[in-house]
Structure formats: structure tokens, C-alpha cells
Design an enzyme around this catalytic site. Structure first.
Site, PDB file in Angstrom:
ATOM      1  N   GLY A 209       0.836  -1.191   0.000  1.00 37.62           N
ATOM      2  CA  GLY A 209       0.000   0.000   0.000  1.00 37.62           C
ATOM      3  C   GLY A 209       0.873   1.244   0.000  1.00 37.62           C
ATOM      4  NE  ARG A 210      -2.539   6.975  -0.052  1.00 39.23           N
ATOM      5  CZ  ARG A 210      -3.810   6.594   0.047  1.00 39.23           C
ATOM      6  NH1 ARG A 210      -4.139   5.696   0.962  1.00 39.23           N
ATOM      7  NH2 ARG A 210      -4.731   7.086  -0.748  1.00 39.23           N
ATOM      8  CB  ILE A 211       2.997   2.252   4.815  1.00 36.52           C
ATOM      9  CG1 ILE A 211       2.334   3.441   5.533  1.00 36.52           C
ATOM     10  CG2 ILE A 211       4.184   1.739   5.628  1.00 36.52           C
ATOM     11  CD1 ILE A 211       1.687   3.088   6.850  1.00 36.52           C
ATOM     12  CB  ALA A 292       1.432  -3.975  10.221  1.00 34.87           C
ATOM     13  NE  ARG A 293      -3.462  -1.550  14.623  1.00 38.88           N
ATOM     14  CZ  ARG A 293      -2.983  -0.341  14.386  1.00 38.88           C
ATOM     15  NH1 ARG A 293      -1.673  -0.178  14.211  1.00 38.88           N
ATOM     16  NH2 ARG A 293      -3.782   0.704  14.309  1.00 38.88           N
ATOM     17  CD  GLU A 322       0.763  -2.021  20.692  1.00 39.83           C
ATOM     18  OE1 GLU A 322       0.019  -1.021  20.783  1.00 39.83           O
ATOM     19  OE2 GLU A 322       1.437  -2.280  19.699  1.00 39.83           O
ATOM     20  CG  HIS A 340       1.610   1.243  18.323  1.00 40.72           C
ATOM     21  ND1 HIS A 340       0.506   0.433  18.462  1.00 40.72           N
ATOM     22  CD2 HIS A 340       1.490   1.820  17.097  1.00 40.72           C
ATOM     23  CE1 HIS A 340      -0.258   0.516  17.376  1.00 40.72           C
ATOM     24  NE2 HIS A 340       0.335   1.358  16.537  1.00 40.72           N
TER      25      HIS A 340
END
Length: 383
Positions: A209-211, A292-293, A322, A340
Site C-alpha cells: 500500500g502507501r506505506i 503494522a499490528r 499492548e 508503537h
């Protein structure tokens, strides 16, 4: 964006009742008084005051009646919705990720309490795993994130993590900060035997994607890395943006078996992406970066892969539980852990604040076509 003044009718809202115009030279407070609420659709501003885009916020107040929730917990927020404290609002605006979200996850319990008039939620941040965007869409609500605003910040920290996996930055940093001459000496004398330069190695990106695309460009430009990627489909136009191009891997297994460093740039859709099965596919001695996650990675399986040497080093900005960081990962000299903070910069927050307002104003003018960062239009149910 057009300079013409948007109206509620442009967003498919009913015409407001006929009322006399506000007095000439009226102040924003006078225009937004309770007697004028019926003239303009209402937006609920969640959380703290805006900090940077004051002119745009003034425009938001000219086009909408803005109510404030400030910060309230889940039960208080549910009560406010049941009591219709903010009336038949059409949208919600959350300009910051660290305030205005105290009510917790936006699941069906919360979404079901929203008035039928609510059509858009414009929120800060890139991730939206805390929002049931599909249920929102099925209720006719567009969810807009602000991912484009933090692209540069996320990519820059991803590069730090990437370099860390090649150059053993945690070991060197902790040895120097310890103040211990013996630890300093051990790092100084031994790090070279286990570190490498990233140039000409293969960077594997999960999610172009963009990232992912921006990361590929920077890594190929600055570090002369070769780029492979895996996604739901090939993206030839994005491949052309990357120096030297990029190779599409139709399966995750192909990417894992062939690349030297894997970076996760993909959203979390409720399922673990890398578990023991996938770690067994990694090229021996390769590296992992996750910006990401955290829930994309089975951290127990990652610990095992590190113990076995299947993964030589890792960089983790996000974590499965988290704000708790896995202690088995945090104590390792070959794992860089951060809090994060990949998207955390002033520039990101200025953009979050601005983009949310642009989504609301664009929607008021042109409906869903006016939104600039909607993520759930594929499921949107409209009357």
C-alpha cells in the site's frame, strides 16, 4: 476541493427548516447557538481541542453544528447515546488517536446505539482494527482513517528497525548505555562477526500500500535493496515507482522462503499472519520487522524461531498485548522493541487533524465521493 459552499442537501440530507439568517457580523458562538442547530447538520467532536488547523476548524464550524464529547468512558458514552445527548448527529470527528477513544472498541454494541442520521466517522490514525468497519458500512456509516498523514513517519521508523536487524543496534546501544566497560568491549569486539550491510539483499514487503510502496522506494534508493512483495494482487503501477522495480509473490510462502528481511505493512483482519507454520518457511537467518499490528504475529512462535536461528533478528514497533511487551522478546539483544510510535510525529498529527475535517467537509459537499480516505465503501449500504 471546490470553493463553493457545501449544503446538507449535497450529502443527501433533508432540507433544513426555513429560518432567518444569523445577524450580520455574527460570531461563531452566535451562529452555533441552540436556536440555529436545525440549520446545520451536527458533528460530534470526540476528545481534545484541535491544536493546529484552526482556520479549517472554523470552516467546519461554519458548515456544521459541532458538539463536544471530550473524553468519557464506555458506559458514560453509551448512556449519552441512549439519551440522545447530541441529538441526530450526522458525523463524528476524532482528531487524535490518544484522546476521544476512551469508550473502547467500536463494536456492534456501540454502533447499534448511533442515531440513524449518523453517516460518517472521520478518525485519526492509520489502523482501524478497533473499529468494526463492516458493521458501520452495513448501517450506512462511512469510516475514514488518516493513514496518508503518517506515511513518512511510519516508513522512517520502519527503516530504523530494518537497519537494526542488520546491524545489531539493540546490542550496541544497551552495551554503551550500561556504563559497563566489559559490556562495551564485548559489543565492540564481537558485533562485526554477526552483522551485515543491507545493500543488495532482498527486502520482502507484505502489503504494498502507501506505506509499503514508500518503504520500498526508500530502501531501494538509500540501501540498494531489491524489493519483493506479497499482496492480494500485483500492482504494476506501484512497482514502477520503485528503483529497480519490484517482484510480485503470489503466495506468502514464496516471499518468506526467498527474502532476507520481511516487513509487515498490512492491516490486521482478525487473523494471525505469522505463526509457527509460517516461521518454518522463513529463509534461515532472515529478519522480521513489524510496524503494522502486533496481533499479526504469534509472539511465542517468534521466540521459538529466534531461539532456533530461523530468525536472526527482529524489530517490533507493535505488540500483541499492548501496552504489555512480551518479556521474552524485550530482553533479547537481537530484538529492537519500540512503543508503537512509528506514526508519532508532529507532522503526522497535523495531518490527522486536517484530514478528518477534509473528509467531513468533502462528504457534506459530495457525499461518499467527497471523502478522501474512506476504508469501508465496499460494504456501504445506502438508502
Amino acid at each position: 476541493m471546490s470553493t463553493s459552499t457545501p449544503t446538507p442537501q449535497d450529502a443527501g440530507l433533508p432540507a433544513p427548516p426555513s429560518r432567518p439568517p444569523p445577524p450580520q457580523n455574527a460570531t461563531p458562538t452566535q451562529i452555533n447557538s441552540a436556536s440555529d442547530v436545525g440549520i446545520k447538520p451536527t458533528v460530534v467532536h470526540l476528545g481534545d481541542d484541535i491544536r493546529w488547523n484552526h482556520d479549517l476548524y472554523a470552516e467546519l464550524n461554519r458548515q456544521f453544528h459541532v458538539e463536544r464529547s471530550y473524553s468519557m468512558g464506555r458506559e458514560e458514552f453509551k448512556t449519552a447515546l441512549r439519551e440522545r445527548r447530541w441529538g441526530d448527529f450526522v458525523g463524528m470527528y476524532r482528531p487524535f488517536w490518544n484522546t476521544g477513544g476512551e469508550m473502547g472498541n467500536w463494536d456492534d454494541e456501540l454502533i447499534s446505539l448511533l442515531p440513524k442520521s449518523c453517516k460518517i466517522y472521520a478518525s485519526a490514525g492509520a489502523g482501524f482494527d478497533w473499529v468494526d468497519t463492516k458493521t458501520m458500512a452495513e448501517k450506512g456509516i462511512i469510516y475514514c482513517n488518516s493513514a496518508t498523514s503518517c506515511t513518512e513517519s511510519v516508513v522512517d521508523l520502519a527503516l530504523i528497525h530494518l537497519l537494526s536487524t542488520y546491524r545489531a543496534l539493540p546490542w550496541s546501544f544497551l552495551a554503551a548505555r550500561s556504563g559497563s566497560p566489559s559490556q562495551f568491549h564485548a559489543a565492540n569486539q564481537n558485533i562485526a562477526a554477526s552483522t551485515h550491510n543491507p545493500n543488495n539483499s532482498i527486502l520482502g514487503i507484505v502489503g504494498l500500500g502507501r506505506i509499503g510502496t514508500r518503504l520500498a522506494w526508500k530502501a531501494a534508493t538509500a540501501f540498494e535493496m531489491r524489493v519483493w512483495y506479497h499482496d492480494i494482487a500485483p500492482f504494476p503501477d506501484r512497482e514502477k515507482q520503485i528503483p529497480g522495480g519490484a517482484k510480485f509473490c503470489s503466495t506468502l510462502e514464496e516471499l518468506l522462503r526467498s527474502t532476507d528481511c520481511v516487513v509487515l505493512c498490512t492491516p490486521f483482519h482478525g487473523e494471525v499472519l505469522l505463526s509457527e507454520k509460517e516461521f518454518a518457511m522463513f529463509k534461515e537467518g532472515s529478519r522480521l520487522v513489524n510496524i503494522a499490528r502486533g496481533k499479526l504475529v504469534d509472539e511465542t512462535a517468534l521466540v521459538k524461531a529466534l531461539d532456533e536461528g530461523r530468525i536472526a533478528a527482529a524489530g517490533l514497533d507493535v505488540h500483541a498485548d499492548e501496552p504489555n511487551v512480551n518479556p521474552e522478546l524485550a530482553k533479547r539483544l537481537n530484538v529492537l522493541v519500540t512503543s508503537h510510535t512509528a506514526g508519532a510525529s508532529v507532522e503526522s498529527h497535523v495531518g490527522f487533524e486536517r484530514l478528518g475535517m477534509e473528509n467531513l467537509l468533502g462528504w457534506l459537499k459530495s457525499g461518499k465521493q467527497g471523502t478522501v480516505s474512506a476504508v469501508n465503501l465496499q460494504w456501504l449500504m445506502e438508502e
